[in-house]
Each structure stands twice: as structure tokens, then as C-alpha cells.
Design an enzyme around this catalytic site. Structure first.
Site, mmCIF file in Angstrom:
data_model
loop_
_atom_site.group_PDB
_atom_site.id
_atom_site.type_symbol
_atom_site.label_atom_id
_atom_site.label_comp_id
_atom_site.label_asym_id
_atom_site.label_seq_id
_atom_site.Cartn_x
_atom_site.Cartn_y
_atom_site.Cartn_z
ATOM 1 C CG ASP A 1 5.616 -9.039 -96.086
ATOM 2 O OD1 ASP A 1 5.390 -9.318 -94.892
ATOM 3 O OD2 ASP A 1 4.898 -9.436 -97.014
ATOM 4 C CG ASN B 1 -3.040 -9.588 -105.373
ATOM 5 O OD1 ASN B 1 -2.482 -10.428 -104.667
ATOM 6 N ND2 ASN B 1 -2.717 -8.308 -105.350
ATOM 7 C CG HIS C 1 0.057 -10.621 -102.444
ATOM 8 N ND1 HIS C 1 -0.417 -9.359 -102.134
ATOM 9 C CD2 HIS C 1 -0.230 -11.378 -101.357
ATOM 10 C CE1 HIS C 1 -0.937 -9.367 -100.926
ATOM 11 N NE2 HIS C 1 -0.848 -10.578 -100.440
ATOM 12 C CD GLU D 1 0.452 -6.386 -104.075
ATOM 13 O OE1 GLU D 1 -0.051 -7.517 -104.215
ATOM 14 O OE2 GLU D 1 -0.023 -5.520 -103.319
#
Ligand code: PGA
Length: 264
Positions: free
Chosen positions: A66, A135, A137, A142
Site C-alpha cells: 500500500d 483492528n 486490517h 480496514e
């Protein structure tokens, strides 16, 4: 999913580095999927060390997961910069075969499509290195990201933005969007290798390994992958219900395959 729980953080990092070094040693023209974040810094230090010891990265092709939308490659908080500083500048990797999405592309979605096509054009990724967010990811996929997603633009959660605030001067500087490989892009790699260390990751690790496969915990999609290796330190493994079982299968995080135990 192969869950390897190492005796401590340093051993977990060394185990991941060892797997990457073995991949490149056996197949010098490997296509590697690479990750960023704090967790990977010591892994890359090991790879630079391996390079000084004779490992060549000259023939690898790499694709990072990313990049932040809006950051040019020379921005100090960009992942282009992170990769140069923490890995590539210390090695003989060929710049022409190092790929990250361009965060400053005029049309980020077009850039995402181009990136996905490029991965396909080289025949896909042999070994995809992954971290995990608190979280759940992977990449910047996400919670609630489509499990069928390909490379695209994602809006970052506030939690992720705050976790990465330390790399920026102030909150307003932390980008809102990223171009990220999709979950299906990641699952298309022939081997996925995820490293998680520290207690802050324990809940996400539990969701990934023992939770339901759910877009709410994107890393849980790795349960669908035929060859996913998860390397943990004891803190990251703390919330796992079947921890004793994983230790039993791979004592100390070493491979102890059924076939090896029953040879002859
Ligand atoms: P970290 O990031 O290594 O900085 O914790 C991991 C991730 O968000 O994937």
C-alpha cells in the site's frame, strides 16, 4: 493456517526473516509482496544483514501492499521512503523491479488498477509478507473491506490514522486515504506470511486465527488461504484459545510436520 509461536519477539522476527531468506535463496527471482509498519523494521534489518552476509536481492521483484494517497515518493512518511531507507538502500535490489503504488498519481483508482494488472503481468506474488492492524486490517483493508477486493482506494479508519500519527508532524498531516492491495489480491499470493508481535495485537490475532471468516476482521480471510503462516511472539498469541495445540504442533515455533514425525 500454520501458527508458529516463538519464545520471544526477537525469535519471531528472526523466524520471519529466515523464511524470506530461504525463499530468495531457493528462488532468487522470487516475486515478494512487502509490508511496512513498525513490526517490519527489525525484519528488514535482518534482511540487510543477510545481504551483507552474501544474500543477493538483485533478481527479486517486489510489490508493496500500500501507499498513502497524496504523498509523493520523496515524502519522508511515504512508504516509498520507508522501503528505501529500511531495506532497499542497504541492498542490491534492482530499482526497476521494485513496485509501490504512486500515492501522488493524478487518478488514484487508475493507479490502483494499473498496480493490480502489473502484479498479474509478472505471474503473481510468491511470498506475501503481512503485518496486522489492531483492528484486524491487512494492508490497508480496514474492517468491512470486501473479502473479494482487489487493489483500490480505501478510506482509513481514525484508529489506523492515529496508530500512524507517529510518522507525521501532526494529525492534520495523516492522510485519509490509501491505495491498497485488496484482500483477494493478497489471497492470490502463493504463500502468505504474517508477523504479529506485542499484546496490542492479541485481540486481532485471535479474530484472525480463531474467529469467524468475516470482513469485520479482514485478516480472518487468511483462513481461506491454502498456505498461510502466522508467526507470533507470546504476547501476540496471548488471547488464543487453542494456544497449547499450536505449541504442540510446532513446539517453540519450529516446523514439526506430520510427515517428518512419521517418516519410515
Ligand atoms: P505496525 O502496523 O507494524 O506498525 O503495528 C501493522 C499494520 O498496520 O499492518
Amino acid at each position: 493456517m500454520k501458527v508458529l509461536i516463538l519464545p520471544d519477539r526477537a525469535a519471531a522476527i528472526a523466524r520471519v526473516a529466515e523464511i524470506i531468506v530461504a525463499q530468495v535463496s531457493c528462488a532468487p527471482a522470487s516475486v515478494l509482496g512487502l509490508a511496512t509498519g513498525g513490526t517490519m523494521l527489525p525484519v528488514y534489518a535482518h534482511l540487510r544483514e543477510a545481504h551483507r552476509g552474501g544474500l543477493s536481492l538483485a533478481r527479486i521483484t517486489s510489490f508493496n501492499l500500500d501507499e498513502y494517497v497524496g504523498l509523493p515518493p520523496d515524502h519522508p512518511a511515504s512508504y516509498h521512503c520507508y522501503m528505501r531507507e529500511n531495506l532497499f538502500d542497504g541492498t542490491d535490489a534492482d530499482a526497476a523491479r521494485i513496485h509501490l503504488p504512486r500515492g501522488d498519481a493524478p487518478d488514484p483508482q487508475q493507479e490502483a488498477d494499473r498496480y493490480e494488472a502489473k502484479i498479474e503481468a509478472v505471474g503473481g506474488i510468491d511470498l506475501q509478507l503481512l503485518g496486522i492492524g489492531r483492528n484486524g486490517h491487512i494492508g490497508f483493508n480496514e474492517p468491512t473491506s470486501s473479502l473479494g477486493s482487489r487493489t483500490r482506494v480505501k478510506t482509513l479508519t481514525e484508529d489506523t490514522r492515529m496508530a500512524n500519527l507517529r510518522f507525521f508532524d501532526d494529525e492534520a498531516q495523516v492522510p485519509q486515504f490509501a491505495i491498497t492491495m485488496g484482500i483477494q489480491t493478497i489471497l492470490s499470493a502463493r504463500h502468505c506470511l504474517l508477523l504479529a508481535t506485542g499484546r496490542k495485537k492479541a485481540a486481532a490475532v485471535r479474530g484472525m486465527v480463531e474467529g469467524p471468516v468475516s470482513a469485520f476482521c479482514p485478516a480472518s480471510a487468511l483462513q481461506m488461504h491454502p498456505r498461510a503462516t502466522v508467526v507470533l511472539d507470546p504476547d501476540a498469541a496471548e488471547a488464543l484459545t487453542l494456544r497449547n495445540y499450536y505449541d504442540h504442533i510446532h513446539p517453540g515455533g519450529r516446523s514439526r510436520l506430520y510427515s517428518e514425525l512419521h517418516r519410515g
